[in-house]
Motif scaffolding. Structure first.
Motif, PDB file in Angstrom:
ATOM      1  N   GLU A 169       0.862  -1.195   0.000  1.00  0.00           N
ATOM      2  CA  GLU A 169       0.000   0.000   0.000  1.00  0.00           C
ATOM      3  C   GLU A 169       0.889   1.233   0.000  1.00  0.00           C
ATOM      4  OE1 GLU A 169      -3.548   2.043   2.696  1.00  0.00           O
ATOM      5  OE2 GLU A 169      -2.787   0.077   3.262  1.00  0.00           O
ATOM      6  N   GLU A 170       0.481   2.228  -0.778  1.00  0.00           N
ATOM      7  CA  GLU A 170       1.206   3.495  -0.804  1.00  0.00           C
ATOM      8  C   GLU A 170       0.205   4.589  -1.139  1.00  0.00           C
ATOM      9  OE1 GLU A 170       5.073   5.600  -2.909  1.00  0.00           O
ATOM     10  OE2 GLU A 170       4.778   3.448  -3.110  1.00  0.00           O
ATOM     11  N   LYS A 171       0.219   5.653  -0.342  1.00  0.00           N
ATOM     12  CA  LYS A 171      -0.690   6.764  -0.601  1.00  0.00           C
ATOM     13  C   LYS A 171      -0.109   8.047  -0.047  1.00  0.00           C
ATOM     14  CE  LYS A 171      -3.487   5.536   3.425  1.00  0.00           C
ATOM     15  NZ  LYS A 171      -4.763   5.032   3.892  1.00  0.00           N
ATOM     16  N   ILE A 172      -0.573   9.155  -0.600  1.00  0.00           N
ATOM     17  CA  ILE A 172      -0.141  10.479  -0.156  1.00  0.00           C
ATOM     18  C   ILE A 172      -1.354  11.214   0.388  1.00  0.00           C
ATOM     19  CG2 ILE A 172       0.835  12.694  -0.856  1.00  0.00           C
ATOM     20  CD1 ILE A 172       2.350  11.212  -3.062  1.00  0.00           C
ATOM     21  N   ASP A 173      -1.221  11.731   1.602  1.00  0.00           N
ATOM     22  CA  ASP A 173      -2.275  12.545   2.193  1.00  0.00           C
ATOM     23  C   ASP A 173      -2.185  13.924   1.538  1.00  0.00           C
ATOM     24  OD1 ASP A 173      -3.644  14.448   3.854  1.00  0.00           O
ATOM     25  OD2 ASP A 173      -3.585  12.992   5.493  1.00  0.00           O
ATOM     26  N   ILE A 174      -3.173  14.276   0.753  1.00  0.00           N
ATOM     27  CA  ILE A 174      -3.166  15.526  -0.003  1.00  0.00           C
ATOM     28  C   ILE A 174      -3.059  16.742   0.913  1.00  0.00           C
ATOM     29  CG2 ILE A 174      -4.449  16.947  -1.658  1.00  0.00           C
ATOM     30  CD1 ILE A 174      -3.458  14.277  -2.796  1.00  0.00           C
ATOM     31  N   SER A 175      -3.719  16.703   2.077  1.00  0.00           N
ATOM     32  CA  SER A 175      -3.730  17.875   2.961  1.00  0.00           C
ATOM     33  C   SER A 175      -2.387  18.083   3.666  1.00  0.00           C
ATOM     34  CB  SER A 175      -4.851  17.757   3.995  1.00  0.00           C
ATOM     35  OG  SER A 175      -4.632  16.633   4.827  1.00  0.00           O
ATOM     36  N   THR A 176      -1.650  16.997   3.986  1.00  0.00           N
ATOM     37  CA  THR A 176      -0.390  17.147   4.728  1.00  0.00           C
ATOM     38  C   THR A 176       0.837  16.861   3.872  1.00  0.00           C
ATOM     39  OG1 THR A 176      -0.407  14.844   5.461  1.00  0.00           O
ATOM     40  CG2 THR A 176      -1.499  16.470   6.900  1.00  0.00           C
ATOM     41  N   GLY A 177       0.655  16.138   2.779  1.00  0.00           N
ATOM     42  CA  GLY A 177       1.787  15.743   1.938  1.00  0.00           C
ATOM     43  C   GLY A 177       2.543  14.537   2.472  1.00  0.00           C
ATOM     44  N   ILE A 178       2.049  13.938   3.540  1.00  0.00           N
ATOM     45  CA  ILE A 178       2.722  12.783   4.142  1.00  0.00           C
ATOM     46  C   ILE A 178       2.549  11.555   3.241  1.00  0.00           C
ATOM     47  CG2 ILE A 178       2.716  11.183   6.097  1.00  0.00           C
ATOM     48  CD1 ILE A 178       1.964  13.590   7.870  1.00  0.00           C
ATOM     49  N   ILE A 179       3.666  10.897   2.982  1.00  0.00           N
ATOM     50  CA  ILE A 179       3.668   9.693   2.156  1.00  0.00           C
ATOM     51  C   ILE A 179       3.619   8.484   3.090  1.00  0.00           C
ATOM     52  CG2 ILE A 179       4.938   8.322   0.459  1.00  0.00           C
ATOM     53  CD1 ILE A 179       6.342  11.028  -0.322  1.00  0.00           C
ATOM     54  N   TYR A 180       2.581   7.669   2.924  1.00  0.00           N
ATOM     55  CA  TYR A 180       2.400   6.465   3.747  1.00  0.00           C
ATOM     56  C   TYR A 180       2.719   5.239   2.899  1.00  0.00           C
ATOM     57  CZ  TYR A 180      -0.020   2.577   5.958  1.00  0.00           C
ATOM     58  OH  TYR A 180      -0.323   1.359   6.500  1.00  0.00           O
TER      59      TYR A 180
ATOM     60  N   ASN B 126       7.355  12.586   6.063  1.00  0.00           N
ATOM     61  CA  ASN B 126       6.872  13.958   6.033  1.00  0.00           C
ATOM     62  C   ASN B 126       8.007  14.833   5.504  1.00  0.00           C
ATOM     63  OD1 ASN B 126       6.091  16.616   6.617  1.00  0.00           O
ATOM     64  ND2 ASN B 126       4.897  15.974   8.401  1.00  0.00           N
ATOM     65  N   LEU B 127       7.979  15.124   4.219  1.00  0.00           N
ATOM     66  CA  LEU B 127       9.042  15.913   3.591  1.00  0.00           C
ATOM     67  C   LEU B 127       9.044  17.355   4.093  1.00  0.00           C
ATOM     68  CD1 LEU B 127       8.771  14.508  -0.034  1.00  0.00           C
ATOM     69  CD2 LEU B 127      10.529  14.001   1.668  1.00  0.00           C
ATOM     70  N   GLN B 128       7.864  17.874   4.410  1.00  0.00           N
ATOM     71  CA  GLN B 128       7.764  19.251   4.892  1.00  0.00           C
ATOM     72  C   GLN B 128       8.477  19.417   6.236  1.00  0.00           C
ATOM     73  OE1 GLN B 128       3.720  20.596   5.271  1.00  0.00           O
ATOM     74  NE2 GLN B 128       4.295  22.744   5.101  1.00  0.00           N
ATOM     75  N   GLU B 129       8.287  18.467   7.145  1.00  0.00           N
ATOM     76  CA  GLU B 129       8.925  18.539   8.460  1.00  0.00           C
ATOM     77  C   GLU B 129      10.264  17.799   8.497  1.00  0.00           C
ATOM     78  OE1 GLU B 129       6.327  17.347  11.590  1.00  0.00           O
ATOM     79  OE2 GLU B 129       4.804  18.831  11.072  1.00  0.00           O
ATOM     80  N   ARG B 130      10.631  17.202   7.390  1.00  0.00           N
ATOM     81  CA  ARG B 130      11.878  16.439   7.287  1.00  0.00           C
ATOM     82  C   ARG B 130      11.968  15.373   8.369  1.00  0.00           C
ATOM     83  NH1 ARG B 130      16.906  20.223   5.981  1.00  0.00           N
ATOM     84  NH2 ARG B 130      17.807  18.179   6.153  1.00  0.00           N
ATOM     85  N   SER B 131      10.935  14.517   8.388  1.00  0.00           N
ATOM     86  CA  SER B 131      10.904  13.445   9.374  1.00  0.00           C
ATOM     87  C   SER B 131      10.299  12.186   8.762  1.00  0.00           C
ATOM     88  CB  SER B 131      10.092  13.853  10.605  1.00  0.00           C
ATOM     89  OG  SER B 131       8.725  13.989  10.261  1.00  0.00           O
ATOM     90  N   MET B 132      10.629  11.059   9.368  1.00  0.00           N
ATOM     91  CA  MET B 132      10.047   9.792   8.948  1.00  0.00           C
ATOM     92  C   MET B 132       9.828   8.934  10.191  1.00  0.00           C
ATOM     93  SD  MET B 132      11.204   6.959   6.119  1.00  0.00           S
ATOM     94  CE  MET B 132      12.734   6.493   6.883  1.00  0.00           C
TER      95      MET B 132
END
Length: 153
Positions: free
Chosen positions: A20-31, A66-72
């Motif tokens: 499974e792979e998806k991107i949360d449009i509102s946060t940009g978080i890649i799951y 989370n590319l915006q916060e530079r975290s995983m």
């Protein structure tokens, strides 16, 4: 980037499949949710117990990048032996508050083994040592990947 398995960084990983792979449009978080098949690293002496005498084990890993916060954040658990053992691991990689060129790594693991009688304690000790070694290996692999993809600061 999908890597081929097994590879020199971790020879115990046989294969990894993204389920499974998806991107949360509102946060940009890649799951991502992935299933890894790994060699059974339980010592041969413990494999005398029939439930441990299998060639490989399956792990499920979920990650949130989370590319915006530079975290995983990564959570993984063992899918094999679930009736006897619960092994969960949580890791966080994030930009250091002290220096944006540094990466902080936080890891927690939980192990619980039941139904193996007198072997419970031995198996928990082995699993704990395995998680500690995995944390050290994970840091080395992450540092190598960051250098390959971003260069050293």
């Amino acid at each position: 980037m999908e890597r081929q398995y097994p590879n020199p960084m971790d020879k115990n990983v046989i294969s990894v499949k993204t389920v499974e792979e998806k991107i949360d449009i509102s946060t940009g978080i890649i799951y991502r949710k992935r299933i890894a098949v790994c060699k059974n690293v339980v010592p041969e002496i413990l494999r005398k117990v029939s439930i441990l005498k299998i060639p490989d084990v399956q792990l499920e890993e979920e990650s949130w990048l989370n590319l915006q916060e530079r975290s995983m954040a990564i959570q993984s658990h063992c899918l094999t032996w679930t009736q006897y053992a619960s092994m969960k691991e949580e890791s966080v990689f994030r930009e250091s508050v002290e220096n944006p060129n540094w990466t902080e790594f936080i890891q927690r693991g939980r192990i619980s083994i039941t139904g193996a009688g007198f072997l419970n304690c031995i198996l928990e000790t082995f699993a704990s040592a395995f998680l500690k070694q995995g944390a050290q290996k994970g840091m080395r692999i992450m540092e190598t990947l960051l250098q390959e993809q971003c260069g050293a600061p």
